[in-house]
Design an enzyme around this catalytic site. Structure first.
Site, PDB file in Angstrom:
ATOM      1  N   HIS A 224      58.870  50.148  82.726  1.00  9.42           N
ATOM      2  CA  HIS A 224      58.329  49.364  83.840  1.00  9.42           C
ATOM      3  C   HIS A 224      59.275  48.219  84.202  1.00  9.42           C
ATOM      4  O   HIS A 224      60.373  48.091  83.651  1.00  9.42           O
ATOM      5  CB  HIS A 224      56.910  48.887  83.524  1.00  9.42           C
ATOM      6  CG  HIS A 224      56.778  48.069  82.267  1.00  9.42           C
ATOM      7  ND1 HIS A 224      57.382  46.850  82.126  1.00  9.42           N
ATOM      8  CD2 HIS A 224      56.105  48.303  81.100  1.00  9.42           C
ATOM      9  CE1 HIS A 224      57.087  46.352  80.938  1.00  9.42           C
ATOM     10  NE2 HIS A 224      56.325  47.214  80.287  1.00  9.42           N
TER      11      HIS A 224
ATOM     12  N   HIS B 219      61.026  46.142  81.467  1.00 12.79           N
ATOM     13  CA  HIS B 219      62.215  46.737  80.847  1.00 12.79           C
ATOM     14  C   HIS B 219      63.406  46.627  81.803  1.00 12.79           C
ATOM     15  O   HIS B 219      64.541  46.372  81.391  1.00 12.79           O
ATOM     16  CB  HIS B 219      61.988  48.206  80.504  1.00 12.79           C
ATOM     17  CG  HIS B 219      60.792  48.447  79.636  1.00 12.79           C
ATOM     18  ND1 HIS B 219      59.673  49.084  80.098  1.00 12.79           N
ATOM     19  CD2 HIS B 219      60.544  48.130  78.344  1.00 12.79           C
ATOM     20  CE1 HIS B 219      58.779  49.152  79.111  1.00 12.79           C
ATOM     21  NE2 HIS B 219      59.286  48.574  78.042  1.00 12.79           N
TER      22      HIS B 219
ATOM     23  N   CYS C 222      51.427  48.315  61.271  1.00 14.90           N
ATOM     24  CA  CYS C 222      51.128  48.617  62.685  1.00 14.90           C
ATOM     25  C   CYS C 222      52.069  49.735  63.120  1.00 14.90           C
ATOM     26  O   CYS C 222      53.294  49.560  63.115  1.00 14.90           O
ATOM     27  CB  CYS C 222      51.329  47.394  63.574  1.00 14.90           C
ATOM     28  SG  CYS C 222      51.223  47.813  65.336  1.00 14.90           S
TER      29      CYS C 222
ATOM     30  N   CYS D 207      54.329  48.858  66.134  1.00 18.27           N
ATOM     31  CA  CYS D 207      55.500  48.023  65.808  1.00 18.27           C
ATOM     32  C   CYS D 207      56.393  48.727  64.800  1.00 18.27           C
ATOM     33  O   CYS D 207      57.526  48.302  64.601  1.00 18.27           O
ATOM     34  CB  CYS D 207      55.094  46.712  65.142  1.00 18.27           C
ATOM     35  SG  CYS D 207      54.153  45.606  66.150  1.00 18.27           S
TER      36      CYS D 207
ATOM     37  N   CYS E 289      47.159  43.449  64.630  1.00 14.00           N
ATOM     38  CA  CYS E 289      48.582  43.248  64.899  1.00 14.00           C
ATOM     39  C   CYS E 289      48.728  42.128  65.927  1.00 14.00           C
ATOM     40  O   CYS E 289      48.113  42.189  66.993  1.00 14.00           O
ATOM     41  CB  CYS E 289      49.188  44.537  65.443  1.00 14.00           C
ATOM     42  SG  CYS E 289      50.776  44.255  66.211  1.00 14.00           S
TER      43      CYS E 289
ATOM     44  N   HIS F 124      50.118  43.797  69.270  1.00 12.94           N
ATOM     45  CA  HIS F 124      49.380  44.846  69.965  1.00 12.94           C
ATOM     46  C   HIS F 124      47.871  44.661  69.958  1.00 12.94           C
ATOM     47  O   HIS F 124      47.148  45.445  70.573  1.00 12.94           O
ATOM     48  CB  HIS F 124      49.737  46.229  69.381  1.00 12.94           C
ATOM     49  CG  HIS F 124      51.159  46.598  69.636  1.00 12.94           C
ATOM     50  ND1 HIS F 124      52.165  46.309  68.733  1.00 12.94           N
ATOM     51  CD2 HIS F 124      51.748  47.182  70.697  1.00 12.94           C
ATOM     52  CE1 HIS F 124      53.315  46.733  69.231  1.00 12.94           C
ATOM     53  NE2 HIS F 124      53.087  47.252  70.415  1.00 12.94           N
TER      54      HIS F 124
ATOM     55  N   LYS G  23      49.562  39.940  80.245  1.00 11.20           N
ATOM     56  CA  LYS G  23      50.622  40.871  79.858  1.00 11.20           C
ATOM     57  C   LYS G  23      50.570  42.180  80.654  1.00 11.20           C
ATOM     58  O   LYS G  23      49.498  42.623  81.043  1.00 11.20           O
ATOM     59  CB  LYS G  23      50.447  41.163  78.368  1.00 11.20           C
ATOM     60  CG  LYS G  23      51.721  41.497  77.654  1.00 11.20           C
ATOM     61  CD  LYS G  23      51.472  41.634  76.162  1.00 11.20           C
ATOM     62  CE  LYS G  23      52.476  42.576  75.546  1.00 11.20           C
ATOM     63  NZ  LYS G  23      52.266  42.788  74.129  1.00 11.20           N
TER      64      LYS G  23
ATOM     65  N   LYS H 101      50.888  49.532  79.565  1.00 16.10           N
ATOM     66  CA  LYS H 101      50.423  50.834  80.015  1.00 16.10           C
ATOM     67  C   LYS H 101      48.914  50.959  79.755  1.00 16.10           C
ATOM     68  O   LYS H 101      48.175  51.473  80.584  1.00 16.10           O
ATOM     69  CB  LYS H 101      51.186  51.920  79.246  1.00 16.10           C
ATOM     70  CG  LYS H 101      51.092  53.280  79.877  1.00 16.10           C
ATOM     71  CD  LYS H 101      52.095  53.422  81.010  1.00 16.10           C
ATOM     72  CE  LYS H 101      51.875  54.741  81.747  1.00 16.10           C
ATOM     73  NZ  LYS H 101      52.722  54.858  82.907  1.00 16.10           N
TER      74      LYS H 101
HETATM   75  N1  MSP Z   1      62.903  49.872  70.583  1.00 17.74           N
HETATM   76  C1  MSP Z   1      62.728  48.474  70.453  1.00 17.74           C
HETATM   77  C2  MSP Z   1      64.051  47.762  70.502  1.00 17.74           C
HETATM   78  C3  MSP Z   1      65.043  48.172  69.485  1.00 17.74           C
HETATM   79  S1  MSP Z   1      66.546  47.366  69.667  1.00 17.74           S
HETATM   80  C4  MSP Z   1      67.410  47.771  68.324  1.00 17.74           C
HETATM   81  C5  MSP Z   1      61.836  47.966  71.571  1.00 17.74           C
HETATM   82  N2  MSP Z   1      61.712  48.743  72.633  1.00 17.74           N
HETATM   83  S2  MSP Z   1      60.776  48.429  73.887  1.00 17.74           S
HETATM   84  O1  MSP Z   1      60.975  49.530  74.770  1.00 17.74           O
HETATM   85  O2  MSP Z   1      59.449  48.168  73.472  1.00 17.74           O
HETATM   86  O3  MSP Z   1      61.289  47.099  74.526  1.00 17.74           O
HETATM   87  C6  MSP Z   1      62.593  46.957  74.933  1.00 17.74           C
HETATM   88  C7  MSP Z   1      62.821  45.639  75.598  1.00 17.74           C
HETATM   89  O4  MSP Z   1      62.039  45.521  76.776  1.00 17.74           O
HETATM   90  C8  MSP Z   1      62.459  44.446  74.741  1.00 17.74           C
HETATM   91  O5  MSP Z   1      63.521  43.516  74.742  1.00 17.74           O
HETATM   92  C9  MSP Z   1      61.268  43.856  75.422  1.00 17.74           C
HETATM   93  O6  MSP Z   1      61.194  42.469  75.278  1.00 17.74           O
HETATM   94  C10 MSP Z   1      61.534  44.232  76.846  1.00 17.74           C
HETATM   95  N3  MSP Z   1      60.318  44.164  77.615  1.00 17.74           N
HETATM   96  C11 MSP Z   1      59.210  44.960  77.541  1.00 17.74           C
HETATM   97  N4  MSP Z   1      58.258  44.463  78.366  1.00 17.74           N
HETATM   98  C12 MSP Z   1      58.731  43.353  78.990  1.00 17.74           C
HETATM   99  C13 MSP Z   1      58.249  42.470  79.944  1.00 17.74           C
HETATM  100  N5  MSP Z   1      57.049  42.584  80.459  1.00 17.74           N
HETATM  101  N6  MSP Z   1      59.071  41.476  80.348  1.00 17.74           N
HETATM  102  C14 MSP Z   1      60.353  41.348  79.867  1.00 17.74           C
HETATM  103  N7  MSP Z   1      60.830  42.154  78.962  1.00 17.74           N
HETATM  104  C15 MSP Z   1      60.029  43.155  78.490  1.00 17.74           C
HETATM  105  O7  MSP Z   1      61.305  46.873  71.445  1.00 17.74           O
END
Ligand code: MSP
Length: 669
Positions: free
Chosen positions: A25, A28, A133, A136, A153, A156, A304, A307
């Site tokens: 989303h 990311h 969790c 996580c 958690c 979550h 927040k 999904k």
């Molecule tokens: N797989 C782990 C990271 C491993 S790195 C060795 C992970 N993945 S994740 O897909 O959940 O998240 C990836 C990144 O997206 C994280 O840095 C997370 O902070 C970022 N974000 C997910 N949702 C977000 C927002 N709503 N806003 C900003 N960043 C966000 O964690």
């Protein structure tokens, strides 16, 4: 100093590797676009940039999701990873490598890491029991979940599971003192400083050894000498950064890129990157990354984005609706990097309208129209420089230097805000210098300086915007008529004052960004208000009507009551689309504005009685409708050639405009 030449210094920047458990989303996209901006900037400074992103594909959560979808884990992730790559290509992410933790190169690297740390005596076998969790992939201690048995958690908000397994442990506790010292000796290691303080307290509260293997599921990398276990997914995932840099397969490449210059991560995973990861590297006797930057979250007004709450924002939908550069600008500019920011579509539209359509778009448009009108569509050589001109030139220089410093500190939003200081100043400079007045007074040399300086500011802005925007810099250069690419060359050289060649032939095109109607959220040229009957505003209206702002027939919202006319009578009127180039108050007349309008092949002036409803600065760039063949009239000593159309009710008057952009001069029938 900008590095150049063959032996460019390297710059290695990473994003987190994303879980391919769902479509990504806007949150990311935020992380990745930010990393992309930094990577692009470093390339422009002359670094040999290695920009890494990828996917974190192992673990129980993915295995469960694949099962639920009736697929093997590999099929499941392959499908989502294809979508992620497509997303990055839509957002024009300039990554150099995309690592998947299911790749062979990575499996070999993780096994090698495990083997080396075990050989050193820092991994041992024992029993583990704790609160876990699955989302996580982490155990939580009581202090962390701050609750009694069956606590939730903290990330979550789901109940933790009690797990017991025979496991391998990583002797993290042994390194706590060394890590604390490293953090103290290297204040830049964890940024921003608030996150560093959090981590220091966390370490001081005591580090436990970490369970680094699992037997409760099998979707992971097998332990080299005990394949009943798979490697703990964070131990696996963090290793991606050295796998991609060439560990252990390509020592030369590894020596070149490692240690990483920046790991860009979201704030919730700073802990993994500044505690587990550095300790793994210490155990491997490898250097630590130079910086871990923990950025804030993009949240929705209601909280927040997730999904499960069904409130995620899809970046592709936004790109299709507003365009890629509008979205990139919003993400990078709206939120001070490091802090949390609230996403709303209203804020996005406001950003597009103010920064892009109004400020930047109008600056380019006004500059080009004046170059056309006063200098035959060519940038003149600058004439004498007044203090006002010198101030603009100096500002252009300081703005690019400040941008460089902000980017050094990874203050992306600050860097962009700083560029807009120049955009705003240049717009104000046009009003202050009033080149049209200089031309009337025969001061062509001073007008030439102004037009050249504006063109040069825009050329420099084109270069400075390249890290953030992917199409607009090229469009700016093309419309200015500048040869080459704003991305080719070194930042310092490309932004040096004086790069615009006198004689450059302008090529004005469509506006850079259409204005968005905040209500309908569709691109329009002006906000529509409810309007009643159509009236002419100013122009050739009799002096009295012009002075009040309304023509005599301005009526109430009644039915049309005028006499019938033939189509021929209508056809005799030459209604055209025009665009407002400049607007100023007519001295001594409260209701009158003097507008310079662009009719495609010519610009002309009209006087209009709309000052009570419109501020001059809000009109610039607006598309209006004018009766072009109205007999010229003199109003307050100014020759007004044509009349603009407006609709009015008893209380209000609004300008007529077009439903979407169309070139000035277009006929109305
Ligand atoms: N797989 C782990 C990271 C491993 S790195 C060795 C992970 N993945 S994740 O897909 O959940 O998240 C990836 C990144 O997206 C994280 O840095 C997370 O902070 C970022 N974000 C997910 N949702 C977000 C927002 N709503 N806003 C900003 N960043 C966000 O964690």
């Amino acid at each position: 100093m900008s590095p150049a030449g063959k032996n460019k210094p390297s710059f290695f920047i990473t994003t987190p590797i994303y879980y391919p458990s769902d479509r990504l989303h806007i949150g990311h996209a935020y992380t990745t676009v930010a990393a992309d901006a930094i990577a692009r900037f470093k390339r422009l400074q002359g670094y040999d940039v290695f920009f890494l992103t990828g996917t974190d594909e192992h673990g129980q959560k993915i295995q469960r999701r694949a099962q639920a979808a009736g697929k093997t884990p590999q099929e499941f992730v392959d499908n989502i990873v294809a979508g992620i790559r497509e997303l990055w290509s839509t957002l024009k992410i300039s990554y150099d490598d995309f690592i998947r933790t299911t790749e062979k190169r990575h499996e070999l690297a993780v096994q090698e890491v495990f083997r080396r740390i075990e050989a050193k005596g820092d991994i041992y076998k024992s029993q583990y029991e704790g609160w876990y969790c699955a989302d996580c992939e982490a155990y939580y201690t009581e202090a962390q979940y701050k609750g009694s048995e069956g606590g939730k958690c903290p990330d979550h908000d789901k109940p933790l599971e009690r797990l017991r397994e025979e496991s391998y442990f990583f002797r993290m506790s042994k390194y706590a003192g060394r890590l604390l010292k490293y953090i103290e000796d290297n204040p830049d290691f964890i940024q921003p400083a608030s996150r560093r303080n959090e981590m220091v307290s966390f370490i001081k509260s005591g580090l436990e050894d970490l369970c680094v293997s699992r037997t409760t599921f099998d979707w992971g990398i097998l332990l080299p000498d005990d394949p009943r276990h798979v490697v703990y997914v964070w131990f696996d995932a963090l290793t991606n950064y050295i796998t991609a840099a060439g560990f252990p397969a390509s020592p030369e490449r590894f020596a070149k890129y490692w240690p990483a210059d920046v790991h860009l991560v979201g704030k919730e995973i700073v802990r993994f990157h500044t505690i587990i990861w550095p300790i793994m590297l210490m155990a491997l006797d490898l250097p630590l990354p130079k910086k871990v930057f923990g950025h804030g979250w993009l949240v929705l007004e209601g909280g927040k984005m997730s999904k499960s709450r069904g409130n995620v924002i899809d970046p592709v939908t936004l790109v299709n609706k507003y365009g890629l550069d509008a979205i990139r600008h919003f993400l990078l500019r709206e939120i001070p990097f490091g802090a949390d920011g609230v996403y709303s579509e209203d804020a996005l539209v406001a950003r597009i309208n103010s920064d892009l359509a109004n400020d930047l778009g109008n600056l380019l448009y006004r500059t080009l129209v004046m170059a056309e009108k006063f200098f035959g569509g060519k940038f003149p050589g600058p004439g004498e420089e007044t203090p006002l001109d010198a101030e603009l030139r100096t500002l252009a220089g300081s703005v690019v230097r400040d941008m460089e410093q902000s980017m050094e500190r990874l203050e992306i939003s600050g860097a962009i805000a700083n560029l807009w200081r120049l955009v705003s100043r240049a717009n104000k400079y046009i009003d202050e210098v009033a080149p049209w007045a200089l031309m009337r007074q025969g001061q062509t040399g001073r007008a030439a300086t102004a037009i050249y300086y504006l063109g040069e500011c825009l050329r420099i802005l084109g270069v400075a915007l390249t890290p953030y925007l992917v199409d607009t810099p090229e469009r700016i250069w093309t419309q200015l008529g500048v040869e080459g690419s704003p991305r080719e060359g070194l930042f310092r050289e490309l932004t040096e004052w004086g790069g615009l060649k006198p004689g450059t032939v302008t090529r004005r095109g469509s506006p850079l960004f259409p204005r968005i109607d905040p209500e309908t959220r569709a691109p329009v040229d002006a906000t529509k208000k409810s309007a009643a009957s159509i009236t002419s505003a100013g122009g050739n209206a009799p002096a009295q009507a012009a002075a009040t702002g309304f023509s005599p027939q301005a009526g109430s919202a009644g039915a049309a009551s005028a006499e019938e006319v033939t189509i021929d009578a209508f056809k005799r009127m030459d209604f055209r689309v025009a665009r407002v180039v400049s607007a100023e108050k007519v001295p001594g007349a409260d209701k009158l504005l003097r507008l310079s309008i662009d009719l495609g092949d010519a610009t002309r002036e009209i006087v209009s009685g709309i000052a009570a409803q419109y501020r001059p600065e809000d009109l610039i760039g607006k598309q209006i409708i004018v009766l072009a063949n109205l007999k010229p009239a003199r109003i307050r000593g100014i020759e007004s050639k044509g009349m603009l159309l407006a609709a009015s009710s008893d209380e209000d008057l609004v300008l007529l405009t077009t439903d979407s952009d169309i070139p000035p001069g277009s006929r109305i029938s």
